[in-house]
Write a protein that holds these residues in place. Structure first.
Motif, mmCIF file in Angstrom:
data_model
loop_
_atom_site.group_PDB
_atom_site.id
_atom_site.type_symbol
_atom_site.label_atom_id
_atom_site.label_comp_id
_atom_site.label_asym_id
_atom_site.label_seq_id
_atom_site.Cartn_x
_atom_site.Cartn_y
_atom_site.Cartn_z
ATOM 1 N N ARG A 11 0.893 -1.184 -0.096
ATOM 2 C CA ARG A 11 0.278 0.135 0.146
ATOM 3 C C ARG A 11 0.791 1.323 0.120
ATOM 4 O O ARG A 11 0.437 2.220 -0.764
ATOM 5 C CB ARG A 11 -0.769 -0.068 1.146
ATOM 6 N N ARG A 15 0.694 4.308 -2.808
ATOM 7 C CA ARG A 15 0.472 5.530 -2.477
ATOM 8 C C ARG A 15 1.548 6.366 -3.076
ATOM 9 O O ARG A 15 1.136 7.627 -3.844
ATOM 10 C CB ARG A 15 0.276 5.743 -0.948
ATOM 11 N N ARG A 16 2.603 6.005 -3.040
ATOM 12 C CA ARG A 16 3.882 6.662 -3.742
ATOM 13 C C ARG A 16 3.597 6.703 -5.111
ATOM 14 O O ARG A 16 3.923 7.880 -5.630
ATOM 15 C CB ARG A 16 5.144 6.147 -3.380
ATOM 16 N N VAL A 19 0.888 9.409 -5.829
ATOM 17 C CA VAL A 19 1.259 10.992 -5.605
ATOM 18 C C VAL A 19 2.260 11.299 -6.511
ATOM 19 O O VAL A 19 2.427 12.470 -7.182
ATOM 20 C CB VAL A 19 1.691 11.066 -4.084
ATOM 21 N N VAL A 295 -9.393 4.638 -2.824
ATOM 22 C CA VAL A 295 -8.796 5.486 -1.886
ATOM 23 C C VAL A 295 -8.858 5.171 -0.372
ATOM 24 O O VAL A 295 -7.857 5.337 0.313
ATOM 25 C CB VAL A 295 -9.335 6.978 -2.322
ATOM 26 N N LEU A 298 -6.266 2.346 0.123
ATOM 27 C CA LEU A 298 -4.953 2.915 0.126
ATOM 28 C C LEU A 298 -4.573 3.800 0.936
ATOM 29 O O LEU A 298 -3.540 3.890 1.754
ATOM 30 C CB LEU A 298 -4.534 3.394 -1.446
ATOM 31 N N PHE A 299 -5.460 4.844 1.284
ATOM 32 C CA PHE A 299 -4.826 6.017 2.095
ATOM 33 C C PHE A 299 -5.937 6.118 3.413
ATOM 34 O O PHE A 299 -5.411 6.939 4.319
ATOM 35 C CB PHE A 299 -5.342 7.324 1.336
ATOM 36 N N LEU A 324 -4.485 16.850 0.545
ATOM 37 C CA LEU A 324 -3.327 15.823 0.638
ATOM 38 C C LEU A 324 -2.281 16.592 1.087
ATOM 39 O O LEU A 324 -1.684 17.468 0.383
ATOM 40 C CB LEU A 324 -3.286 15.357 -0.750
ATOM 41 N N GLU A 327 1.892 11.903 1.172
ATOM 42 C CA GLU A 327 1.263 10.896 0.686
ATOM 43 C C GLU A 327 0.089 10.677 1.812
ATOM 44 O O GLU A 327 -0.369 9.391 1.711
ATOM 45 C CB GLU A 327 1.996 9.675 0.713
ATOM 46 N N ARG A 328 -0.547 11.551 2.391
ATOM 47 C CA ARG A 328 -1.608 11.356 3.563
ATOM 48 C C ARG A 328 -2.677 12.410 3.294
ATOM 49 O O ARG A 328 -2.305 13.615 3.077
ATOM 50 C CB ARG A 328 -0.719 11.714 4.790
#
Length: 401
Positions: A11, A15-16, A19, A295, A298-299, A324, A327-328
């Motif tokens: 995950r 995310r990386r 972004v 989303v 993943l987040f 955002l 990555e958060r």
């Protein structure tokens, strides 16, 4: 196992990837090519959805710049993808499956785009040049159409059907209304691909949907995957795209996603100039968050757009933008901008953010993002709500100086 070896990601890597793929700052034309499609929505309390999508990615973008890009430079044209969208004119050929699908649907509703009255409208546009529904066709109301989404004028229904079927295009907009014209007078040379097969066109639609999102679950909601074909046909076309190297099947900790080679390559890209701690305010219909279930997985961010809910049923607000940070996702806010004043109607921090003591670097990132957002809007004053916390309030106040 790395993505390159077995197309399996954690995950954190997913995310990386998202972004870095979405938010490498780039000129407008580059961002348009990267996304392939931008969903259009006319609501504009802080700019339209295309404005918000582009301001998060294009340094120096100003509200309304997409209009020049679309109707003067022709980097974009109005079309249909995930609902009404802006697409690249060179991909008009891939709209053919949508055009056939819409023509059938309109016939089922009693509107035939091949009927004499439809041909008469096309001939009127050919003679008149770009014109809106207020200037074309019979302006009388049809009592049978009262209460319809497109109004009581039959000519307006027919114009929309001709647009949906690709017989007319948007030359420009007049106060939000489409000014219709013939495709050959809107599209640049080479926008039509004479030898493209139906499978070629449908494959481009499927790949483009994944391209815009970066990562997209095949199991995402029907609204995310609106296509002119059943899911079984979509899966056949996706398999064809994978065989040709245009799509990649990924496993992200037990959940299946599709991506593109360009998005996967973003894992090896360096962070953008803002660094890993950059902050962005996203559009409600930003392609990153089309698949809200994905989303959330993943987040850990559960986004709900409440614009069509009655006010009493809203938890977050009318037109809420996700925030955002790196990555958060750290917050969401409801806002409107009028006459140079940006009013934040509500600001909601995520549960793991304590307003009284923000994580290191967040206040500084917020001040930069707020300043850029005010510049994008052309706003010189900001009205702030409760709940921000002292550090965040100061960040917004400094940004507005």
């Amino acid at each position: 196992m790395t993505a390159q070896q077995g197309f399996t990601l954690t995950r954190a890597d997913a995310r990386r990837l998202l972004v870095r793929y979405h938010f490498q700052p780039a000129p407008l034309a580059t961002v348009i090519r990267r996304l392939g499609t931008i969903q259009f929505d006319p609501l504009a309390p802080v700019g339209t959805n295309p404005d918000l999508v582009l301001q998060a990615r294009v340094p120096g973008y100003r509200r309304g710049d997409w209009l020049q890009a679309a109707y003067a430079r022709r980097l974009l044209v109005d079309g249909w993808d995930k609902q009404a969208s802006l697409i690249q004119p060179g991909e008009w050929w891939a709209q053919a499956p949508f055009h056939r699908w819409f023509a059938r649907r309109w016939r089922q509703r009693g509107v035939d785009v091949a009927a004499p009255e439809a041909r008469a409208l096309i001939e009127q546009v050919a003679r008149h040049g770009p014109a809106t529904s207020l200037e074309l066709g019979d302006q009388r109301a049809d009592p049978a159409l009262r209460g319809s989404w497109y109004g009581p004028k039959r000519s307006r229904h027919l114009l929309k059907a001709l647009w949906d079927a690709g017989h007319l295009m948007t030359h420009h907009r007049v106060g939000g209304r489409h000014a219709y014209d013939l495709p050959e007078r809107v599209l640049p040379p080479g926008a039509r691909v004479a030898d493209a097969t139906p499978d070629d066109a449908l494959q481009r639609l499927v790949v483009r949907r994944v391209q815009a999102a970066g990562l997209l679950r095949p199991s995402a909601d029907a609204a995310v995957w609106l296509l002119p074909c059943p899911r079984a046909e979509r899966d056949r076309i996706a398999a064809r795209a994978m065989a040709r190297g245009e799509l990649i099947d990924l496993d992200v900790e037990g959940t299946r996603y599709w991506t593109t080679p360009a998005a996967l390559a973003a894992l090896d890209a360096a962070p953008g100039p803002a660094g890993p701690g950059g902050m962005r305010f996203l559009a409600p219909l930003d392609p990153l968050i089309w698949d809200r279930g994905g989303v959330a997985r993943l987040f850990g961010f559960d986004y709900v757009w409440e614009v069509y809910k009655p006010q009493a049923q809203r938890r977050w607000g009318y037109y809420v933008l996700p925030v955002l940070w790196g990555e958060r996702f750290v917050a969401r806010f409801d806002a409107k901008c009028q006459q140079g004043t940006l009013s934040l109607l509500a600001w909601h921090w995520e549960a793991d953010i304590h307003p009284a003591r923000l994580p290191e670097g967040l206040a500084e990132a917020l001040q930069r993002a707020a300043g850029e957002f005010l510049d994008y809007l052309g706003a010189t004053r900001v009205v702030l709500p409760r709940g921000l916390g002292r550090e965040a309030r100061r960040a917004w106040q400094r940004a507005a100086r």
